[in-house]
Structure formats: structure tokens, C-alpha cells
Design a protein around this motif. Structure first.
Motif, short mmCIF file in Angstrom:
data_model
loop_
_atom_site.label_atom_id
_atom_site.label_comp_id
_atom_site.label_asym_id
_atom_site.label_seq_id
_atom_site.Cartn_x
_atom_site.Cartn_y
_atom_site.Cartn_z
N LYS A 170 0.85 -1.19 0.00
CA LYS A 170 0.00 0.00 0.00
C LYS A 170 0.89 1.24 0.00
O LYS A 170 2.10 1.16 0.26
CB LYS A 170 -0.92 0.02 1.22
CG LYS A 170 -1.81 -1.21 1.35
CD LYS A 170 -2.59 -1.21 2.67
CE LYS A 170 -3.30 -2.53 2.89
NZ LYS A 170 -2.33 -3.63 3.15
N ILE A 171 0.29 2.39 -0.27
CA ILE A 171 1.04 3.64 -0.30
C ILE A 171 1.69 3.91 1.06
O ILE A 171 1.14 3.54 2.11
CB ILE A 171 0.11 4.80 -0.73
CG1 ILE A 171 0.93 6.03 -1.09
CG2 ILE A 171 -0.93 5.09 0.33
CD1 ILE A 171 0.12 7.09 -1.81
N ASP A 172 2.86 4.52 1.06
CA ASP A 172 3.60 4.76 2.30
C ASP A 172 2.79 5.51 3.35
O ASP A 172 2.97 5.30 4.56
CB ASP A 172 4.88 5.55 2.01
CG ASP A 172 5.92 4.73 1.28
OD1 ASP A 172 5.79 3.49 1.24
OD2 ASP A 172 6.87 5.33 0.73
N HIS B 204 -0.30 5.25 4.03
CA HIS B 204 -1.48 4.52 4.50
C HIS B 204 -1.52 4.50 6.03
O HIS B 204 -0.49 4.32 6.69
CB HIS B 204 -1.47 3.10 3.95
CG HIS B 204 -2.77 2.39 4.05
ND1 HIS B 204 -3.22 1.84 5.23
CD2 HIS B 204 -3.75 2.13 3.13
CE1 HIS B 204 -4.40 1.28 5.04
NE2 HIS B 204 -4.74 1.44 3.77
N THR C 292 8.99 3.97 -1.11
CA THR C 292 9.17 4.61 -2.42
C THR C 292 10.65 4.75 -2.75
O THR C 292 11.11 4.34 -3.82
CB THR C 292 8.48 5.98 -2.44
OG1 THR C 292 7.07 5.80 -2.19
CG2 THR C 292 8.66 6.66 -3.79
N HIS D 94 -0.95 -1.47 -8.88
CA HIS D 94 -0.66 -0.62 -7.72
C HIS D 94 -0.44 0.80 -8.25
O HIS D 94 0.67 1.15 -8.66
CB HIS D 94 0.59 -1.11 -6.99
CG HIS D 94 0.37 -2.31 -6.13
ND1 HIS D 94 1.37 -3.22 -5.84
CD2 HIS D 94 -0.72 -2.76 -5.48
CE1 HIS D 94 0.88 -4.18 -5.06
NE2 HIS D 94 -0.38 -3.90 -4.83
N PHE E 242 0.00 3.55 -6.90
CA PHE E 242 1.00 4.35 -6.19
C PHE E 242 2.43 3.98 -6.57
O PHE E 242 3.36 4.75 -6.33
CB PHE E 242 0.83 4.19 -4.68
CG PHE E 242 1.02 2.78 -4.19
CD1 PHE E 242 2.26 2.33 -3.78
CD2 PHE E 242 -0.05 1.90 -4.15
CE1 PHE E 242 2.44 1.02 -3.34
CE2 PHE E 242 0.11 0.61 -3.69
CZ PHE E 242 1.35 0.16 -3.30
#
Length: 386
Positions: free
Chosen positions: A228-230, A232, A242, A284, A286
Motif C-alpha cells: 500500500k502507499i507509504d 497509509h 518509495t 498498484h 502508487f
């Protein structure tokens, strides 16, 4: 009641013992032998007439119970055995510190890649299960060359016992006699011991992405980090995957620049990518800008197959399969290769006493045989990769 002096004397007299047997991890051109003792002290590994120590910048470490000793692959391959040695040191004095007697344990070692084909077994997503996955990975018996643990081996890293699932499975299958490659999964990043992980598994300079070679098979292990995105809420500001992924983009480019010593080295027949998350087939938003570049770089390398997990399914995706217009098409097939059931069509994926994973055999003529096998050693599905 014991006095302080009596307690110190007792501590000095106790030699300690090895409580987590040695696992021979592979990363780069080195094996990394990891074992755990019940008290802190000095650790070393003797191979032939040479001794290798667990040291940091020349200082032999004595403040931890986990020990990681690095040995060149060719040295251990030729020796055929090794001896782990441990000694307690009660007081690390600045001058004349004294250690106790060394406790030793000797293991045989069988150099991989000596047979006509290279036999690899891949487990992922065991999520703290040990018995059924271990039985699965015994599919090749004594002919197994390498065990690949492709992430989410423990359910998390919230305590050290969960992390040690890696070592329990490796010991059950390999007995410290053959190499293990560990590639991190997203659940392996969760919990306070995630920071500690690189000190007890194979890595290069603390990085959980690296290349290695088994016989005629060249492998690159990649690490997507979390799924998931950092930012989150689940991660609570402790994720920075990232920049970690961007570092691996540079790593892949460096591999290509150094291809003569990597995947074009003499004797290389097969090129394999290993990653917990099958980023070529999962969308994904992101991170797809990074994953698309990874796919393009792996296409340039000429990967034969990518081995993954994460999905808790048994799947085989052909090369050039169009997934989504936003995704770079992979010129290589992708395996999603582990499920917590003996029957991949079962609606239940949480059976403690069942497991299905992936047996792969690499031949000198370039062919690859893939079998999904369960804990009864039944072949669920076979694929011939050409």
C-alpha cells in the motif's frame, strides 16, 4: 540466595548452547551462516583450515545472541563441511577480555549445481506455519539444490519467535547442509523486529535485494516492501518504500551495466527473478511507475521466469500476457506459487496441515519444468517453460 560473586562465577562457567541451528543463506557470491545461542558471546565458523568470524569492521561481535558469519561460496562448496563455534564472554574488558571454552557443531555441506539439473523449491506465504510447508519442500528429497523462501514466512515481525519461522523451516528442509535464499515479503516488514531482519537472513550491506547463482541458474531477488502507499494509516508513518524501490531501479540498471559478470557470465543458462509481490500482474497505482520500469529492465535482462507469492494462489501467467493498459507487458512468464491448502480449488485457504507450493527444475538445454506440489507430494499442475 546467590551472592553477586556467585552469580558472576556461574555466568562465567556456563558455556552457552546453540538454540537455533545454522542456516546457510546465499546472497551475492557469499554464503551467510546464521545461528542463535542462548547467551551472548563470540561466534565464528571454521571451514577447512580457515576461521571466519562474526565481526563488524574488524571487531568480533559479542553483544548479541544471533550470529551471521560470511563465507565465500566457492570456499564452502569445495570444503564440503563447516563447524560453527561459540564462546561466552562474561566481561568484555578493554584489555585482556577472556572468553570461555568454545561450543562447536559440525555440519556437512553439499555444493549445489553438481547434478545434471538444478532443483529449486519455493515456499512463500507460510504465515508462521512450519510443518506442512516443510513437508512440501522435501519434494525433491536429497536432490534438492536450494530452498527459496519468497516472503511472508512469519505472519509478521512483531516478535522474534515469528521471525524465526524462517529458520525453523530452513532447518527442517535443509539441516544446514544446503543453501537457502530468503526474499522478503510485505508481512515480514510489520512489527518492531522488522528492523532486525537483515542481521539474521542473507543480504548484501543490509539490502534485501541481491543477485546470486546456483549452478547454471542466475537469480535476482527484488523486494517490493509493502503493498500500500507509504502514507497509509496502517503503517503509522514508519514506511518509506518509495525510495527503497527507486534504489532497486538503480540496482537493476547497475546489473545490466555489469552483465558480463552477472547474467552473461560463462555457464549461465537460466535467468530468474524472485519477488514476493507479482508486480507485473497486480495493479498498484502508487508504485506502477516504478514497477513498469522494473519490468522493462527485466525484459532487457531476458528473464526466463519470475517466481512470486503474495496472492495465496497457484497461478501461471504466460509471457506477453496483457494485464492492463497501464502496465508494461512482461516478456517472461510469472509464477504465483503457494497456497495454504492441498487443493488449489478448495474454498478454504487456511488449513494448518496442508500446503501447496512450487518445485522447479532447470536443465542444461534451457528447459524448465515447473510442478505445483502439495504436502502429500502430489503434483497439482505441471508446466514446461521453454
Amino acid at each position: 540466595m546467590e551472592t553477586n560473586v556467585e552469580m558472576i562465577e556461574k555466568e562465567e562457567a556456563y558455556p552457552g548452547k546453540i538454540i537455533t541451528p545454522p542456516v546457510v543463506f546465499i546472497a551475492g557470491e557469499n554464503y551467510q551462516i546464521v545461528f542463535e545461542t542462548d547467551i551472548t558471546g563470540l561466534a565464528r565458523v571454521r571451514v577447512g583450515d580457515r576461521t571466519y568470524t562474526d565481526n563488524l569492521n574488524g571487531v568480533v561481535r559479542s553483544s548479541d545472541t544471533f550470529h551471521r558469519v560470511i563465507i565465500p561460496c566457492d570456499v564452502l562448496d569445495q570444503a564440503g563441511s563447516y563447524t560453527v563455534e561459540f564462546a561466552h564472554i562474561a566481561d568484555r574488558k578493554p584489555y585482556r577480555p577472556q572468553s570461555g571454552e568454545f561450543v562447536t557443531e559440525t555440519r556437512r555441506f553439499f555444493a549445489p549445481g553438481k547434478n545434471p539439473s538444478v532443483k529449486m523449491y519455493m515456499l512463500s506465504d507460510t504465515h508462521t506455519r512450519v510443518d506442512a510447508p516443510s513437508v512440501c519442500a522435501e519434494y525433491f528429497g536429497k536432490e534438492l539444490d536450494i530452498l527459496v523462501l519468497a516472503g511472508d514466512i512469519g505472519n509478521s515481525a512483531k516478535d522474534i519467535d515469528l521471525v524465526k519461522t524462517i529458520h525453523r523451516i530452513a532447518e527442517n528442509v535443509l539441516h544446514g547442509e544446503k543453501p537457502c535464499a530468503f526474499v522478503r515479503g510485505n508481512h515480514d516488514t510489520r512489527g518492531k523486529y522488522a528492523e532486525f531482519l537483515p542481521s539474521i537472513v542473507g543480504n548484501i550491506g543490509g539490502n534485501t535485494f541481491f543477485t546470486f547463482r546456483i549452478g547454471n541458474v542466475w537469480c535476482v531477488g527484488l523486494d517490493c516492501g509493502e503493498d500500500k502507499i507509504d502514507s497509509h494509516i496502517e503503517y503509522g508513518d514508519i514506511a518509506d518504500y518509495t525510495s527503497f524501490r527507486e534504489a532497486q531501479t538503480a540496482f537493476l540498471k547497475q546489473i545490466i551495466e555489469n552483465k558480463a559478470k552477472e547474467y552473461e557470465k560463462e555457464g549461465t543458462v537460466h535467468k530468474v527473478a524472485i519477488c514476493h509481490i507479482p508486480f507485473t500482474i497486480i495493479k498498484h497505482d502508487f508504485a506502477d511507475y516504478i514497477y513498469n520500469e522494473w519490468t522493462a529492465l527485466l525484459n532487457e535482462i531476458g528473464i526466463d521466469v519470475m517466481i512470486t507469492g503474495h496472492c495465496h494462489k497457484i497461478l501461471y501467467y504466460d509471457a506477453d500476457k496483457f494485464i492492463d493498459e497501464s502496465k508494461t507487458v512482461a516478456n517472461f512468464p510469472v509464477i504465483v506459487g503457494a497456497r495454504m491448502s492441498d487443493d488449489p480449488l478448495s474454498l478454504c485457504d487456511t488449513k494448518d496441515d496442508e500446503f501447496t507450493a512450487t518445485a522447479i527444475e532447470f536443465f542444461d538445454n534451457g528447459e524448465i519444468d515447473l510442478n505445483f506440489t502439495n504436502s502429500k507430494h502430489e503434483i497439482i499442475k505441471s508446466v514446461k517453460v521453454k
